[in-house]
Design a protein around this motif. Structure first.
Motif, short mmCIF file in Angstrom:
data_model
loop_
_atom_site.label_atom_id
_atom_site.label_comp_id
_atom_site.label_asym_id
_atom_site.label_seq_id
_atom_site.Cartn_x
_atom_site.Cartn_y
_atom_site.Cartn_z
N ILE A 81 3.92 -6.92 17.69
CA ILE A 81 4.90 -6.32 16.79
C ILE A 81 4.54 -4.87 16.48
N ASP A 82 5.55 -4.01 16.37
CA ASP A 82 5.35 -2.64 15.94
C ASP A 82 5.19 -2.67 14.43
N VAL A 83 3.96 -2.58 13.97
CA VAL A 83 3.66 -2.77 12.55
C VAL A 83 4.35 -1.71 11.71
N GLU A 84 4.36 -0.47 12.19
CA GLU A 84 4.97 0.61 11.42
C GLU A 84 6.47 0.40 11.25
N GLU A 94 -7.42 -7.03 16.36
CA GLU A 94 -8.06 -5.98 15.56
C GLU A 94 -7.22 -4.71 15.49
N GLY A 95 -6.57 -4.34 16.59
CA GLY A 95 -5.73 -3.15 16.58
C GLY A 95 -4.59 -3.26 15.59
N MET A 96 -3.90 -4.41 15.63
CA MET A 96 -2.80 -4.65 14.69
C MET A 96 -3.31 -4.73 13.26
N GLN A 97 -4.47 -5.37 13.10
CA GLN A 97 -5.05 -5.51 11.77
C GLN A 97 -5.35 -4.15 11.15
N GLU A 107 -4.05 -1.23 11.98
CA GLU A 107 -2.80 -0.50 11.73
C GLU A 107 -2.15 -0.97 10.44
N ALA A 108 -2.15 -2.29 10.21
CA ALA A 108 -1.57 -2.83 8.97
C ALA A 108 -2.37 -2.36 7.76
N LEU A 109 -3.69 -2.36 7.86
CA LEU A 109 -4.54 -1.91 6.74
C LEU A 109 -4.36 -0.42 6.48
N ARG A 110 -4.20 0.36 7.55
CA ARG A 110 -3.98 1.80 7.38
C ARG A 110 -2.69 2.07 6.62
N LEU A 111 -1.61 1.40 7.03
CA LEU A 111 -0.32 1.58 6.36
C LEU A 111 -0.37 1.09 4.92
N ALA A 112 -1.08 -0.01 4.69
CA ALA A 112 -1.23 -0.52 3.32
C ALA A 112 -2.00 0.47 2.46
N TYR A 113 -3.07 1.04 3.01
CA TYR A 113 -3.88 2.05 2.31
C TYR A 113 -3.01 3.24 1.89
N ASP A 114 -2.22 3.75 2.85
CA ASP A 114 -1.35 4.91 2.56
C ASP A 114 -0.33 4.57 1.48
N ASN A 161 5.27 -14.15 15.78
CA ASN A 161 5.48 -13.22 14.67
C ASN A 161 6.11 -13.87 13.45
N LEU A 162 6.79 -15.01 13.64
CA LEU A 162 7.25 -15.76 12.46
C LEU A 162 6.05 -16.27 11.67
N LEU A 163 4.97 -16.56 12.38
CA LEU A 163 3.76 -17.04 11.70
C LEU A 163 3.08 -15.93 10.89
N LEU A 164 3.52 -14.69 11.10
CA LEU A 164 2.97 -13.57 10.32
C LEU A 164 3.87 -13.20 9.15
N ASP A 165 4.96 -13.97 8.96
CA ASP A 165 5.88 -13.68 7.86
C ASP A 165 5.38 -14.35 6.58
#
Length: 448
Positions: free
Chosen positions: A41-44, A69-72, A74-81, A326-330
């Motif tokens: 999934i495109d996290v952004e 790890e890459g997706m993780q 990216e998600a943490l970076r966006l959450a931080y911002d 990706n439904l499992l990530l909802d």
């Protein structure tokens, strides 16, 4: 043999709805489409569908569950911002701790910033408390209501959800108009969803809907979404589907602090598939013009619904399988994916077998992309549960329908009707003879 009544699940945008148009709109649509069509999934693009605290919580949930790890990161970076735009220092420290320096010096714990936020928060809290005390001394209802409301907003912004809930609820005694009551209910619903208190969500949706004045279309759509989420959490999938299907297109991007329009399509579509019969699916989903606008945003869900109704089960199940990771990530749907998928698959099996007197299990296994032994076990469970009236020839691998003997059933009903008629006639004749011969017993007079 009629039966009874969750790949890639990221959001897919549609430039025809909820986007501003032009190059920017088309660009956003392509990014969201890429999020749905790729293996990861495109996290952004996913995060761009939400605002506020729910954006952060969805990103943190994704980071915890994704296993990539890459997706993780990216998600943490966006959450931080996103957190640094607000004032929740506790959540900021938590996210910085999870990043653990893996994103470079820009995303390490800024202790000075966190301490400054805490100092400003303490000053702001003292100011709001003093203002509220002054309003309570002067007994001005509207000012007291606004004071509690401001405190609720303050606590919510700083992640103190329990205190936010208490202050929002306290405004209830000082509401003087229907508008105030609705605002109070929406605030309580928002915090309750964050806290996972779905009983409060249902209660305050009911309170808002009972206000004397009619609700505007946007508020009504928000309340239906909130009620749908509460029913989904309670595993009442049919009621959840109805609420999401009743949500009007006026919702648009007006409730992105809770839910995106793509979520309405996904949640409503899957719950409807799992719980509606064919007639309801046609009338309430496929022919529902308002819901069709939401489905256009997530073509995979739209196509799998149409494939299911048209009995194209292999294609339908393939879409479902592609959507599943990706439904499992909802954050709202993850606990229900397996239950919804099982119900949808069982309904498909029941619907497949219904028109035939016999079915070759090898052919059926191919249609459902499984092996014969696995299909046999599924059929055995459905037959035992009385959802399919059939028997299995395990040697020849054929399913035979057990159709009722209509002639015998009709004869038995006629015979039973005759027995009941004879009994009633005899009772009437007996009563008529008793009356004719004045053989009736009168009650003895009461002794005073």
């Amino acid at each position: 043999m009629d039966g009874d009544e969750e790949g890639v699940a990221g959001p897919m945008g549609d430039e025809a709805m909820f986007l501003n148009g032009g190059d920017d709109g088309r660009q956003q649509w392509r990014r969201i489409k890429a999020a749905m069509g790729s293996e990861q999934i495109d996290v952004e693009a996913y995060a761009s569908l939400y605002i506020g605290r729910t954006k952060v919580m969805r990103l943190l949930f994704m980071a915890e569950r994704c296993g990539n790890e890459g997706m993780q990161l990216e998600a943490l970076r966006l959450a931080y911002d996103e957190i640094k735009k607000g004032g929740d220092s506790h959540l900021y420290r938590e996210v910085a701790g999870k990043i653990a320096g893996r994103l470079g010096p820009q995303y390490t714990l800024d202790q000075a910033w966190a301490d400054a936020i805490d100092r400003r928060a303490e000053q702001r809290k003292d100011k709001l408390d003093n203002e509220l005390n002054g309003y309570r001394t002067n007994l001005i209802k509207e000012s007291i209501r606004m004071g509690y409301n401001d405190l609720g907003d303050f606590y919510y912004a700083h992640g103190q959800l329990g205190d936010a809930f208490k202050n929002y609820v306290r405004t209830r005694d000082y509401c003087t108009t229907s508008k105030h009551i609705i605002q109070m209910c929406l605030n309580v619903i928002l915090v309750s969803l964050e806290l996972g208190q779905f009983l409060h969500v249902s209660n305050y949706v009911g309170k808002a809907e009972q206000t004397p004045e009619s609700l505007d279309s946007i508020t009504a759509a928000k309340l239906r979404c909130a009620a749908g989420l509460a029913y989904l959490e309670a595993k009442k999938y049919k009621l959840a589907a109805r609420k999401f299907l009743e949500t009007g297109p006026e919702l648009g991007n007006n409730y992105t602090e809770v839910i995106a329009p793509q979520d309405v399509a996904t949640y409503g579509g899957l719950c409807a598939l799992a719980s509606f019969d064919r007639t309801e699916l046609k009338n309430k989903v496929i022919d529902n013009i308002n819901f069709r606008n939401f489905l256009e945003l997530v073509p995979e869900v739209r196509e799998l619904i149409h494939d299911f109704y048209a009995s194209r089960y292999a294609s339908c199940l393939e879409y479902l399988e592609n959507l599943k990771p990706n439904l499992l990530l909802d954050i709202h749907l993850h606990d229900h994916v397996e239950a919804l998928y099982t119900q949808i698959r069982h309904k498909a099996i029941i619907q497949y077998t219904h028109p035939f007197s016999s079915v070759d299990l090898h052919t059926m296994a191919g249609a459902f992309k499984t092996n014969v032994s696995g299909l046999e076990k599924e059929l055995e469970a459905l037959i035992t549960d009385n959802q399919i009236q059939a028997r299995i020839d395990s040697h020849n691998k054929i399913l035979y329908a057990r159709h009722a003997d209509q002639r015998n059933a009709t004869f038995q009903r006629v015979r039973q009707t005759g027995v009941e008629f004879e009994r009633d006639v005899k009772a009437l004749l007996l009563r008529a003879n008793l009356i004719k011969h004045e053989y009736n017993q009168r009650a003895a007079p009461r002794k005073v």
